[in-house]
Design a protein around this motif. Structure first.
Motif, PDB file in Angstrom:
ATOM      1  N   GLY A 248       0.812  -1.218   0.000  1.00  0.00           N
ATOM      2  CA  GLY A 248       0.000   0.000   0.000  1.00  0.00           C
ATOM      3  C   GLY A 248       0.841   1.262   0.000  1.00  0.00           C
ATOM      4  O   GLY A 248       0.534   2.240  -0.687  1.00  0.00           O
ATOM      5  N   VAL A 249       1.927   1.235   0.769  1.00  0.00           N
ATOM      6  CA  VAL A 249       2.837   2.378   0.863  1.00  0.00           C
ATOM      7  C   VAL A 249       3.667   2.518  -0.419  1.00  0.00           C
ATOM      8  O   VAL A 249       3.906   3.631  -0.903  1.00  0.00           O
ATOM      9  N   ASP A 250       4.081   1.370  -0.991  1.00  0.00           N
ATOM     10  CA  ASP A 250       4.865   1.392  -2.236  1.00  0.00           C
ATOM     11  C   ASP A 250       4.116   2.050  -3.394  1.00  0.00           C
ATOM     12  O   ASP A 250       4.727   2.706  -4.240  1.00  0.00           O
ATOM     13  N   LEU A 251       2.815   1.880  -3.433  1.00  0.00           N
ATOM     14  CA  LEU A 251       2.025   2.497  -4.512  1.00  0.00           C
ATOM     15  C   LEU A 251       2.225   4.015  -4.507  1.00  0.00           C
ATOM     16  O   LEU A 251       2.210   4.663  -5.550  1.00  0.00           O
ATOM     17  N   VAL A 252       2.451   4.561  -3.310  1.00  0.00           N
ATOM     18  CA  VAL A 252       2.657   6.003  -3.162  1.00  0.00           C
ATOM     19  C   VAL A 252       4.131   6.368  -3.350  1.00  0.00           C
ATOM     20  O   VAL A 252       4.482   7.161  -4.232  1.00  0.00           O
ATOM     21  N   ASN A 253       4.994   5.813  -2.515  1.00  0.00           N
ATOM     22  CA  ASN A 253       6.377   6.286  -2.415  1.00  0.00           C
ATOM     23  C   ASN A 253       7.378   5.648  -3.366  1.00  0.00           C
ATOM     24  O   ASN A 253       8.424   6.236  -3.638  1.00  0.00           O
ATOM     25  N   LYS A 254       7.065   4.449  -3.856  1.00  0.00           N
ATOM     26  CA  LYS A 254       8.001   3.763  -4.739  1.00  0.00           C
ATOM     27  C   LYS A 254       7.522   3.813  -6.196  1.00  0.00           C
ATOM     28  O   LYS A 254       8.287   4.118  -7.102  1.00  0.00           O
ATOM     29  N   HIS A 255       6.241   3.502  -6.397  1.00  0.00           N
ATOM     30  CA  HIS A 255       5.721   3.427  -7.770  1.00  0.00           C
ATOM     31  C   HIS A 255       5.125   4.750  -8.259  1.00  0.00           C
ATOM     32  O   HIS A 255       4.887   4.913  -9.457  1.00  0.00           O
ATOM     33  N   HIS A 256       4.835   5.672  -7.339  1.00  0.00           N
ATOM     34  CA  HIS A 256       4.321   7.016  -7.682  1.00  0.00           C
ATOM     35  C   HIS A 256       3.037   6.999  -8.502  1.00  0.00           C
ATOM     36  O   HIS A 256       2.810   7.884  -9.321  1.00  0.00           O
ATOM     37  N   VAL A 257       2.191   5.978  -8.259  1.00  0.00           N
ATOM     38  CA  VAL A 257       0.909   5.946  -8.981  1.00  0.00           C
ATOM     39  C   VAL A 257      -0.229   6.494  -8.114  1.00  0.00           C
ATOM     40  O   VAL A 257      -1.372   6.560  -8.538  1.00  0.00           O
ATOM     41  N   SER A 258       0.112   6.892  -6.878  1.00  0.00           N
ATOM     42  CA  SER A 258      -0.869   7.436  -5.933  1.00  0.00           C
ATOM     43  C   SER A 258      -0.375   8.760  -5.378  1.00  0.00           C
ATOM     44  O   SER A 258       0.831   8.955  -5.249  1.00  0.00           O
ATOM     45  N   PRO A 259      -1.305   9.665  -5.014  1.00  0.00           N
ATOM     46  CA  PRO A 259      -0.901  10.971  -4.475  1.00  0.00           C
ATOM     47  C   PRO A 259      -0.081  10.815  -3.203  1.00  0.00           C
ATOM     48  O   PRO A 259      -0.274   9.850  -2.455  1.00  0.00           O
ATOM     49  N   PRO A 260       0.841  11.752  -2.925  1.00  0.00           N
ATOM     50  CA  PRO A 260       1.654  11.670  -1.707  1.00  0.00           C
ATOM     51  C   PRO A 260       0.800  11.812  -0.446  1.00  0.00           C
ATOM     52  O   PRO A 260      -0.237  12.471  -0.457  1.00  0.00           O
ATOM     53  N   ALA A 261       1.281  11.199   0.629  1.00  0.00           N
ATOM     54  CA  ALA A 261       0.552  11.203   1.902  1.00  0.00           C
ATOM     55  C   ALA A 261       0.372  12.608   2.465  1.00  0.00           C
ATOM     56  O   ALA A 261      -0.544  12.858   3.239  1.00  0.00           O
ATOM     57  N   THR A 262       1.248  13.546   2.066  1.00  0.00           N
ATOM     58  CA  THR A 262       1.109  14.931   2.544  1.00  0.00           C
ATOM     59  C   THR A 262      -0.247  15.499   2.102  1.00  0.00           C
ATOM     60  O   THR A 262      -0.799  16.380   2.746  1.00  0.00           O
ATOM     61  N   GLN A 263      -0.792  14.973   0.995  1.00  0.00           N
ATOM     62  CA  GLN A 263      -2.091  15.467   0.507  1.00  0.00           C
ATOM     63  C   GLN A 263      -3.261  14.598   0.980  1.00  0.00           C
ATOM     64  O   GLN A 263      -4.397  15.056   0.985  1.00  0.00           O
ATOM     65  N   THR A 264      -2.976  13.349   1.349  1.00  0.00           N
ATOM     66  CA  THR A 264      -4.085  12.424   1.603  1.00  0.00           C
ATOM     67  C   THR A 264      -4.279  11.998   3.051  1.00  0.00           C
ATOM     68  O   THR A 264      -5.345  11.512   3.408  1.00  0.00           O
ATOM     69  N   ASN A 265      -3.243  12.137   3.886  1.00  0.00           N
ATOM     70  CA  ASN A 265      -3.354  11.631   5.260  1.00  0.00           C
ATOM     71  C   ASN A 265      -4.521  12.254   6.020  1.00  0.00           C
ATOM     72  O   ASN A 265      -4.746  13.463   5.929  1.00  0.00           O
ATOM     73  N   PRO A 266      -5.259  11.437   6.789  1.00  0.00           N
ATOM     74  CA  PRO A 266      -6.279  12.026   7.664  1.00  0.00           C
ATOM     75  C   PRO A 266      -5.602  12.867   8.748  1.00  0.00           C
ATOM     76  O   PRO A 266      -4.432  12.625   9.041  1.00  0.00           O
ATOM     77  N   PRO A 267      -6.269  13.830   9.354  1.00  0.00           N
ATOM     78  CA  PRO A 267      -7.697  14.120   9.168  1.00  0.00           C
ATOM     79  C   PRO A 267      -8.010  15.000   7.957  1.00  0.00           C
ATOM     80  O   PRO A 267      -9.170  15.192   7.646  1.00  0.00           O
ATOM     81  N   THR A 268      -6.991  15.511   7.245  1.00  0.00           N
ATOM     82  CA  THR A 268      -7.294  16.440   6.143  1.00  0.00           C
ATOM     83  C   THR A 268      -7.355  15.737   4.793  1.00  0.00           C
ATOM     84  O   THR A 268      -7.351  16.382   3.763  1.00  0.00           O
ATOM     85  N   GLY A 269      -7.377  14.392   4.810  1.00  0.00           N
ATOM     86  CA  GLY A 269      -7.371  13.645   3.551  1.00  0.00           C
ATOM     87  C   GLY A 269      -8.402  14.150   2.554  1.00  0.00           C
ATOM     88  O   GLY A 269      -9.586  14.242   2.866  1.00  0.00           O
ATOM     89  N   ASN A 270      -7.929  14.511   1.366  1.00  0.00           N
ATOM     90  CA  ASN A 270      -8.879  15.043   0.379  1.00  0.00           C
ATOM     91  C   ASN A 270      -8.943  14.181  -0.872  1.00  0.00           C
ATOM     92  O   ASN A 270      -9.123  14.663  -1.973  1.00  0.00           O
ATOM     93  N   VAL A 271      -8.785  12.854  -0.692  1.00  0.00           N
ATOM     94  CA  VAL A 271      -8.809  11.946  -1.834  1.00  0.00           C
ATOM     95  C   VAL A 271     -10.151  11.959  -2.547  1.00  0.00           C
ATOM     96  O   VAL A 271     -10.204  11.940  -3.771  1.00  0.00           O
ATOM     97  N   THR A 272     -11.229  12.003  -1.785  1.00  0.00           N
ATOM     98  CA  THR A 272     -12.567  12.019  -2.401  1.00  0.00           C
ATOM     99  C   THR A 272     -12.694  13.209  -3.336  1.00  0.00           C
ATOM    100  O   THR A 272     -13.181  13.088  -4.460  1.00  0.00           O
ATOM    101  N   ASP A 273     -12.215  14.372  -2.877  1.00  0.00           N
ATOM    102  CA  ASP A 273     -12.268  15.575  -3.715  1.00  0.00           C
ATOM    103  C   ASP A 273     -11.392  15.423  -4.951  1.00  0.00           C
ATOM    104  O   ASP A 273     -11.754  15.882  -6.032  1.00  0.00           O
ATOM    105  N   MET A 274     -10.246  14.791  -4.793  1.00  0.00           N
ATOM    106  CA  MET A 274      -9.347  14.581  -5.936  1.00  0.00           C
ATOM    107  C   MET A 274     -10.004  13.675  -6.983  1.00  0.00           C
ATOM    108  O   MET A 274      -9.891  13.900  -8.180  1.00  0.00           O
TER     109      MET A 274
END
Length: 435
Positions: A248-274
């Motif tokens: 799950g973490v590799d999808l973000v930090n290794k493969h770069h196919v997911s937004p960085p955690a700085t934008q998605t981590n709760p409580p301010t996670g805005n993935v739904t908006d993205m």
């Protein structure tokens, strides 16, 4: 619930006496006999459906009035706890698997009888069973599926595979598909020379710190376990679970196919908006999110099955129950309402209105048809519910532990803790919170 025949007869005779009085024209004393029950929920959209449901119940039970009380989710539990302490809880109310252990072990909930429980989805039945007894009438279930942006797929010339697969080493169709849908400002994809992970225009997938729709599903699909048994201890720091967390973490930090955690981590996670803004192509989400996402999306939304891991597909199914307050002033009427809510008529009303997948199996078609009329095929959610499903961890202390768990896993998604460190820390904190 055992009825006491003499009391029931007394009630019937009294009713007959009142009818006789009314018929004689000595005033309508029948009204004074009405019992008012309080039914508490947190979902504004479902409240509209329940108004029709309660009208049907009142019509069939003229001696009972039901008042529906709506509270926002955050206030709901605070108020329920305060009411339970004061002895003034609502007669019938919604219960979730994660909150259930706290309330059932403190004696707040009354055991319920629904006849044969085989008619309900078994994950929901298991979620509300304690010491061999059922403490909530199965109401509905929501399940995690994969929402995707059909326009982005078309634009990239990519077909959604029949089955998305993943493995810890990065093989499988999920990562492959996500790479094709991830593109930077220069039009390059991850793995291509010159791809800039800092300037991504569109992400192929949303992998983030959300236990229900994300890492808990990876763990189950890799053969790991969240808890050893209901009301047991946390076990998700074993090798299979840690490998799944790493993925799950590799999808973000290794493969770069997911937004960085700085934008998605709760409580301010805005993935739904993205996702709604067309910035993310594939987004695991519970079907309960559809009323909030589908109407606002400016593109065609598709639904696919969650990816299969090395151990197959295991998906979180989160059921709700109709709980009865153990200290209700009208226990018989409260039980009557809760039991009735577990029958076909009300569950079909809620399914046909597109509100929920009903707990009674075989009634889901109305929900599927409702969404089909809105150009959304939700049948993958239903298909998943017939496979391997699991509830959220059912053990005391989870609601208090959740904040700490999120803090630890935020660090993991940011790359500040390894999955093994994060899992060890979380399991140790979690097990310390079990009463």
């Amino acid at each position: 619930m055992s009825h006491n025949p003499p009391i029931r007869w007394a009630g019937a005779l009294l009713g007959a006496a009142l009818l006789t009085l009314t018929a004689c024209g000595t005033g309508g004393g029948g009204e004074a006999e009405k019992v008012t029950l309080t039914y508490r929920l947190w979902d504004e959209q479902q409240k509209a459906g329940y108004e029709k449901v309660m009208a049907a119940f009142e019509q069939a039970n003229p001696g009972i009035d039901v008042t529906i009380e709506l509270l926002p989710y955050e206030q709901y539990w605070t108020k329920l706890t305060a009411d339970a302490v004061a002895g003034t809880g609502p007669d019938v109310f919604w219960m979730t698997p994660t909150q259930f252990p706290e309330y059932v072990t403190k004696g707040v909930l009354a055991p319920v009888q629904v006849g044969d429980t085989a008619k309900y989805h078994q994950t929901v039945v298991q979620s509300f069973t304690y010491d061999g007894k059922l403490y909530g009438v199965p109401k509905d279930w929501g399940i995690v599926g994969l929402l995707y942006n059909k326009d982005l797929f078309a634009k990239a010339g990519v077909e959604m595979p029949d089955t998305l697969t993943w493995a810890a080493d990065g093989s499988g169709t999920l990562l492959d598909t996500a790479r094709k849908l991830t593109v930077d400002e220069a039009g390059k994809h991850p793995g291509e020379a010159g791809f800039d992970p800092a300037k991504v225009e569109t992400y192929g997938f949303a992998s983030w710190n959300h236990y229900q729709t994300q890492w808990m599903n990876w763990i189950g699909s890799n053969g790991g376990k969240l808890v050893d048994k209901p009301f047991g201890t946390y076990t998700f720091n074993d090798a299979a679970s840690v490998q799944a967390l790493q993925f799950g973490v590799d999808l973000v930090n290794k493969h770069h196919v997911s937004p960085p955690a700085t934008q998605t981590n709760p409580p301010t996670g805005n993935v739904t908006d993205m996702f709604k803004a067309g910035k993310v192509a594939m987004f695991p989400a519970n079907n309960a999110l559809l009323p909030f996402v589908a109407p606002e999306a400016t593109f065609e939304v598709g639904v696919a099955l969650m990816p299969e891991g090395p151990a197959g597909r295991a998906v979180n199914l989160n059921g709700l129950a109709e709980a009865v307050y153990a200290k209700s002033k009208h226990p018989e009427e409260a039980m009557k309402l809760a039991a009735w809510l577990g029958t076909e008529q009300p569950q079909k009303m809620m399914a046909d209105g597109g509100y929920v997948f009903p707990a009674i199996t075989g009634l889901a078609q109305g929900y599927v048809d409702y969404w089909k009329a809105k150009k959304l095929d939700v049948s993958p959610f239903l298909e998943e519910s017939e496979g391997t499903t699991f509830p959220l961890p059912i053990t005391t202390g989870f609601t208090g532990f959740e904040t700490k768990l999120n803090q630890i896993f935020n660090e993991m998604y940011l790359g500040k803790l390894s999955p093994q460190q994060a899992a060890d820390q979380a399991v140790s904190e979690g097990n310390a919170s079990i009463k």
